[in-house]
Design a protein around this motif. Structure first.
Motif, mmCIF file in Angstrom:
data_model
loop_
_atom_site.group_PDB
_atom_site.id
_atom_site.type_symbol
_atom_site.label_atom_id
_atom_site.label_comp_id
_atom_site.label_asym_id
_atom_site.label_seq_id
_atom_site.Cartn_x
_atom_site.Cartn_y
_atom_site.Cartn_z
ATOM 1 N N GLU A 17 26.157 22.299 -2.873
ATOM 2 C CA GLU A 17 25.631 21.476 -3.964
ATOM 3 C C GLU A 17 25.188 20.136 -3.393
ATOM 4 O OE1 GLU A 17 26.467 19.083 -8.098
ATOM 5 O OE2 GLU A 17 28.183 20.060 -7.133
ATOM 6 N N ALA A 18 23.908 19.832 -3.533
ATOM 7 C CA ALA A 18 23.373 18.544 -3.089
ATOM 8 C C ALA A 18 23.354 17.571 -4.258
ATOM 9 C CB ALA A 18 21.969 18.717 -2.530
ATOM 10 N N TYR A 19 23.546 16.283 -3.963
ATOM 11 C CA TYR A 19 23.656 15.237 -5.000
ATOM 12 C C TYR A 19 24.835 15.581 -5.926
ATOM 13 C CZ TYR A 19 18.723 15.406 -3.547
ATOM 14 O OH TYR A 19 17.560 15.508 -2.819
ATOM 15 N N VAL B 190 32.408 26.407 -0.557
ATOM 16 C CA VAL B 190 31.477 25.517 -1.250
ATOM 17 C C VAL B 190 31.466 24.173 -0.519
ATOM 18 C CG1 VAL B 190 30.860 24.366 -3.412
ATOM 19 C CG2 VAL B 190 31.939 26.624 -3.469
ATOM 20 N N ILE B 191 30.262 23.641 -0.304
ATOM 21 C CA ILE B 191 30.110 22.339 0.353
ATOM 22 C C ILE B 191 29.317 21.423 -0.576
ATOM 23 C CG2 ILE B 191 29.228 21.092 2.373
ATOM 24 C CD1 ILE B 191 29.321 23.811 3.871
ATOM 25 N N GLY B 192 29.858 20.250 -0.852
ATOM 26 C CA GLY B 192 29.171 19.258 -1.680
ATOM 27 C C GLY B 192 28.641 18.123 -0.829
ATOM 28 N N ILE B 193 27.430 17.667 -1.135
ATOM 29 C CA ILE B 193 26.809 16.547 -0.402
ATOM 30 C C ILE B 193 26.511 15.423 -1.388
ATOM 31 C CG2 ILE B 193 24.918 15.821 1.104
ATOM 32 C CD1 ILE B 193 24.363 18.817 1.616
ATOM 33 N N GLU B 194 26.919 14.206 -1.040
ATOM 34 C CA GLU B 194 26.695 13.052 -1.914
ATOM 35 C C GLU B 194 26.581 11.793 -1.056
ATOM 36 O OE1 GLU B 194 26.017 10.336 -4.479
ATOM 37 O OE2 GLU B 194 26.188 12.381 -5.251
#
Length: 425
Positions: A278-280, A297-301
């Motif tokens: 998930e980006a942003y 799951v990898i989150g980018i912020e």
């Protein structure tokens, strides 16, 4: 050359007398002088300053009229920029068309020897004093009024470039009748007794000061330095069974009940797979909900406070197959895709949409499924137009997140097109 004319305050199927006020290379803007034949969907705005404020430009239309206009804007944008004329699911209606907004950012001004709280009039530097905003959560409005009263009781002044000292902005969040207050100021100290009085306001549970120097960018309401003055450091909100915490800089959707609908759609559309990115990702809500569908799951912020919250939220909800990275969405996506195959990508970019680096990273990553969440039909459609050579639109779900305004939240499901097989001679 024919150009579209945007008639401010006009409605479909109306006959109006309008005057051109702006002419640009590709479009014109006109102002209504008189409504000759009104739409049956037209109504008298419920707010007395709706024209001056400009924050709710659809308040002159009833809800059926608003939803029709939003659906039409989305449909036309998808057709014009993405070449999509397929089905669009019925818009998910807002259960609370008033008093739904859980956060606000308002400017302080000096007027008649008092400090007031309000907005700039549309396209001007003139201040519109806000007596009451009917789309704000009722707790926000009640607390806002009392904070202004306290500031005036202490002879507080708004920041001006001439004086270089004072209060700049009031930022608040409200969840479940609990309110966080952030006072954005110049370099100054807030009196102890003022802090105590604000904390005595019913419902206020958190108070912060954001100190912003004159040389800092006006694009960000907050200053670089954040000072916790009293109460809780973080706000908590429960969404789709998740317990989430937010620091002052962390973003959360402005409509809590409709955020649940958006998140539910994203969760339901996420296919079972090995890896989701998930980006942003903000505070990680959609990444955490996708965790039940994937091994990893990898989150980018890019906002550090939000990443801190996201990591804490994973622990708080006992979700162990999610990790969060602080960095640029495009750069991080490139690095992740070089190391592993990404099956599903969830993106919820700012209103400006995907930047060039992110779009190229998506193409290079060859993701099978993309779920795109957008609050801007125009930039959404333009991004889909870029992706359409390799991705097909499978579902489109609009959500009325921001009633009384032209904005519409949209969730789009995209799947990578299968390469054409060469026919044998």
């Amino acid at each position: 050359k024919k150009k579209p004319v945007f008639v401010e305050g006009g409605m479909p199927d109306e006959v109006v007398d309008a005057e051109l006020t702006e002419e640009h290379d590709t479009y014109c803007v006109a102002e209504i002088k008189k409504v000759i034949e009104a739409s049956p969907r037209r109504r008298r705005p419920m707010c007395a300053i709706t024209k001056e404020c400009g924050g709710c430009p659809l308040m002159h239309a009833d809800m059926k009229g608003q939803l029709r206009m939003k659906s039409s804007v989305l449909k036309e944008a998808l057709k014009k920029y993405a070449g999509y004329s397929g089905a669009i699911l019925p818009i998910i209606k807002n259960p609370d068309v008033l008093a739904y907004r859980n956060a606000c950012k308002l400017r302080f001004f000096n007027k008649d020897n008092e400090i007031i709280c309000g907005l700039y009039e549309k396209d001007s530097n003139k201040v519109v004093k806000m007596e009451r905003c009917i789309i704000h959560d009722k707790d926000l409005e009640r607390v806002r009024v009392q904070i202004v009263q306290i500031l005036n009781a202490h002879n507080a002044k708004a920041f001006t470039k001439k004086e270089e000292c004072g209060y700049r902005s009031l930022v608040m969040k409200s969840f479940d009748h609990k309110v966080q207050v952030i006072l954005v100021t110049s370099r100054m100290r807030i009196e102890k007794n003022m802090i105590e009085e604000i904390m005595e306001i019913d419902g206020v549970v958190s108070l912060w000061q954001s100190i912003k120097s004159q040389d800092e960018s006006e694009l960000d309401v907050f200053g670089k330095r954040m000072v916790h003055l009293a109460g809780l450091e973080k706000m908590e909100v429960k969404v789709c069974g998740l317990d989430l915490a937010l620091l002052p800089r962390s973003f959360f959707q402005l409509n809590t009940r409709q955020a649940e609908n958006v998140y539910s759609v994203v969760r339901d559309w996420t296919p079972k797979c090995r890896t989701v990115v998930e980006a942003y990702c903000g505070i990680g809500a959609m990444a955490l909900l996708a965790a039940s569908k994937a091994r990893k799951v990898i989150g980018i912020e890019s906002i550090e406070d939000a990443v801190i919250n996201a990591r804490e939220n994973a622990k708080k909800n006992n979700i162990g197959n999610v990790r969060f990275i602080c960095g640029d969405a495009g750069e991080e996506l490139i690095q992740i895709s070089e190391k592993k195959k990404i099956d599903t990508l969830i993106v919820d970019p700012p209103r400006s949409g995907l930047d060039e680096k992110m779009k190229e990273a998506i193409i290079d990553a060859r993701v099978r499924t993309i779920i795109y969440v957008s609050c801007n039909p125009s930039t959404l459609a333009k991004d889909l137009g870029f992706l359409k050579a390799q991705y097909a639109i499978k579902k489109v779900q609009p959500v009325d997140m921001f009633s009384q305004t032209p904005h519409v939240e949209t969730v789009v499901l995209l799947e990578r097109k299968e390469p054409e097989r060469r026919q044998k001679n």
